[in-house]
Design a protein around this motif. Structure first.
Motif, PDB file in Angstrom:
ATOM      1  N   ILE A  64      -4.366  -1.175   4.853  1.00 14.53           N
ATOM      2  CA  ILE A  64      -3.795  -2.492   4.555  1.00 14.53           C
ATOM      3  C   ILE A  64      -4.598  -3.179   3.455  1.00 14.53           C
ATOM      4  CG2 ILE A  64      -3.425  -4.806   5.493  1.00 14.53           C
ATOM      5  CD1 ILE A  64      -2.730  -3.423   8.189  1.00 14.53           C
ATOM      6  N   ALA A  65      -5.930  -3.088   3.531  1.00 14.49           N
ATOM      7  CA  ALA A  65      -6.781  -3.717   2.522  1.00 14.49           C
ATOM      8  C   ALA A  65      -6.601  -3.070   1.158  1.00 14.49           C
ATOM      9  CB  ALA A  65      -8.245  -3.636   2.963  1.00 14.49           C
ATOM     10  N   GLU A  66      -6.392  -1.747   1.127  1.00 15.36           N
ATOM     11  CA  GLU A  66      -6.255  -1.036  -0.150  1.00 15.36           C
ATOM     12  C   GLU A  66      -4.902  -1.298  -0.806  1.00 15.36           C
ATOM     13  OE1 GLU A  66      -6.092   3.586  -1.858  1.00 15.36           O
ATOM     14  OE2 GLU A  66      -6.703   3.176   0.223  1.00 15.36           O
ATOM     15  N   TYR A  67      -3.822  -1.222  -0.019  1.00 10.29           N
ATOM     16  CA  TYR A  67      -2.478  -1.337  -0.591  1.00 10.29           C
ATOM     17  C   TYR A  67      -1.990  -2.787  -0.674  1.00 10.29           C
ATOM     18  CZ  TYR A  67      -1.841   3.718  -0.320  1.00 10.29           C
ATOM     19  OH  TYR A  67      -1.956   5.070  -0.490  1.00 10.29           O
ATOM     20  N   ARG A  68      -2.573  -3.683   0.124  1.00  7.40           N
ATOM     21  CA  ARG A  68      -2.177  -5.081   0.158  1.00  7.40           C
ATOM     22  C   ARG A  68      -0.648  -5.232   0.250  1.00  7.40           C
ATOM     23  NH1 ARG A  68      -6.076  -8.624  -1.038  1.00  7.40           N
ATOM     24  NH2 ARG A  68      -4.560 -10.175  -1.757  1.00  7.40           N
ATOM     25  N   PRO A  69      -0.039  -4.670   1.278  1.00  7.90           N
ATOM     26  CA  PRO A  69       1.427  -4.701   1.386  1.00  7.90           C
ATOM     27  C   PRO A  69       1.938  -6.105   1.704  1.00  7.90           C
ATOM     28  CG  PRO A  69       0.482  -3.870   3.423  1.00  7.90           C
ATOM     29  CD  PRO A  69      -0.661  -4.023   2.452  1.00  7.90           C
TER      30      PRO A  69
END
Length: 343
Positions: free
Chosen positions: A48-53
């Motif tokens: 979630i932190a990497e892709y920031r969906p």
């Protein structure tokens, strides 16, 4: 859009206590694999932190919804069985727990689960069913097949059937339909079908050759492709299956009596609904004998009142027939994605 899954999945260990609800089951499994759950939560939080969906969609993935809480909007997808009501104050049972030794209390399970959540910086739960909590819910079933319908607060999207849902036919024939996409494990099921003498079209997934010799000389005809439910179910004498939601709900919409031989918990809850509605008979596949199978099929095929009840039930749930389930799911996801999520 990205589809991801954690690489820390492991085979689930056997439980000595058979739990009373899916939430109870998940909590027990999580605590037996505490480190795996911790790794899974870390994976989801990092993803979630990497892709920031803008939104996460969790299809039978409570570890994802727990990781997403307070961070990003989420949509939880499930059937009545696989999405127990997160607003419930406690685990809503669909049976009494049984097995070796006492079942751990919900408070104990909650405390242990919260300890794991706290260790990875995830929000703690106030109650055990909250592990399924999301911003919005896509409940892909109808009330009769939801073991939690008495306490459910979410709306039902319905069940999507290829080419649409069937309707009852004013005319009936003598042929039953049997649908076992996962095959049949108990020889007694096949022998009982043959013994019943009821003409039948039977789909066995990829296992037709395994049973071809055994049904020789019977009134059973094996089919190699799944049924067109909207076209091939109406007017049939009877529907026989393993408790899959898609087939059972289609047979209900078609107004057919049913016989269900379930082999897992979700099938058991669906079979129980069929029995309680008095539109069929049900039992666990591994407990069946040929005589019992034949008797269940013969009784369901020859009880006119059961067909009347089935047709009435189809009318009762007609509002769910041909509901545009998938477009509604897409709309739901887009709606959550457009919201600014406030923890």
């Amino acid at each position: 859009m990205e589809f991801v899954q954690p690489d820390c999945l492991q085979r689930q260990p056997a439980l000595t206590v058979v739990p009373s609800s899916l939430v109870h089951h998940l909590a027990l499994q999580y605590l037996k694999q505490a480190e795996v759950l911790r790794q899974r939560l870390v994976f989801w939080k990092n993803t979630i932190a990497e892709y920031r969906p803008h939104v996460v969609v969790a299809d039978y993935a409570p570890s994802l919804t727990m990781a997403a809480r307070g961070t990003v909007g989420s949509v939880a997808i499930g059937t009545g069985y696989s999405l127990p009501p997160p607003e419930a104050a406690e685990c809503v049972p669909y049976r009494k727990p049984f097995g070796i030794g006492p079942a751990p209390s919900e408070q104990f399970l909650l405390n242990e689960l919260n300890s794991i959540l706290a260790s990875v910086g995830a929000w703690k739960l106030e109650r055990l069913p909250q592990m399924n909590q999301a911003t919005a819910y896509a409940l892909m079933t109808i009330p009769i097949f939801d073991p939690y319908w008495e306490v459910r607060q979410q709306d039902y999207l319905g069940v999507e059937h290829p080419n649409g849902s069937p309707s009852p036919s004013p005319e009936t024939d003598e042929v039953a339909v049997g649908y076992f996409s996962g095959g049949i494990a108990n020889t007694a099921i096949i022998d009982g079908m043959k013994q019943s003498g009821v003409p039948m079209l039977l789909y066995l997934g990829g296992e037709s050759e395994r049973w071809r010799d055994r049904i020789a000389g019977s009134k059973i005809k094996l089919v190699e492709k799944p049924f067109d439910l909207k076209r091939q179910l109406p007017g049939r004498r009877l529907a026989i299956g393993s408790g899959s939601l898609g087939f059972v709900s289609a047979a209900m919409f078609a107004g057919l009596p049913q016989v269900v031989f379930c082999r897992h918990d979700e099938g058991w809850t669906i079979a129980k609904a069929i029995h309680m509605a008095q539109i069929g008979f049900a039992g666990h596949e591994h407990e069946m004998t040929a005589d019992r199978v034949a008797s269940m099929i013969e009784s369901a095929a020859n009880t006119s009142l059961m067909r009347e009840f089935a047709v009435a039930l189809s009318a009762r749930y007609s509002e769910f027939r041909d509901k545009a389930t998938l477009p509604k799911l897409v709309q739901l996801v887009l709606m959550v994605a457009q919201q600014k999520y406030a923890p």
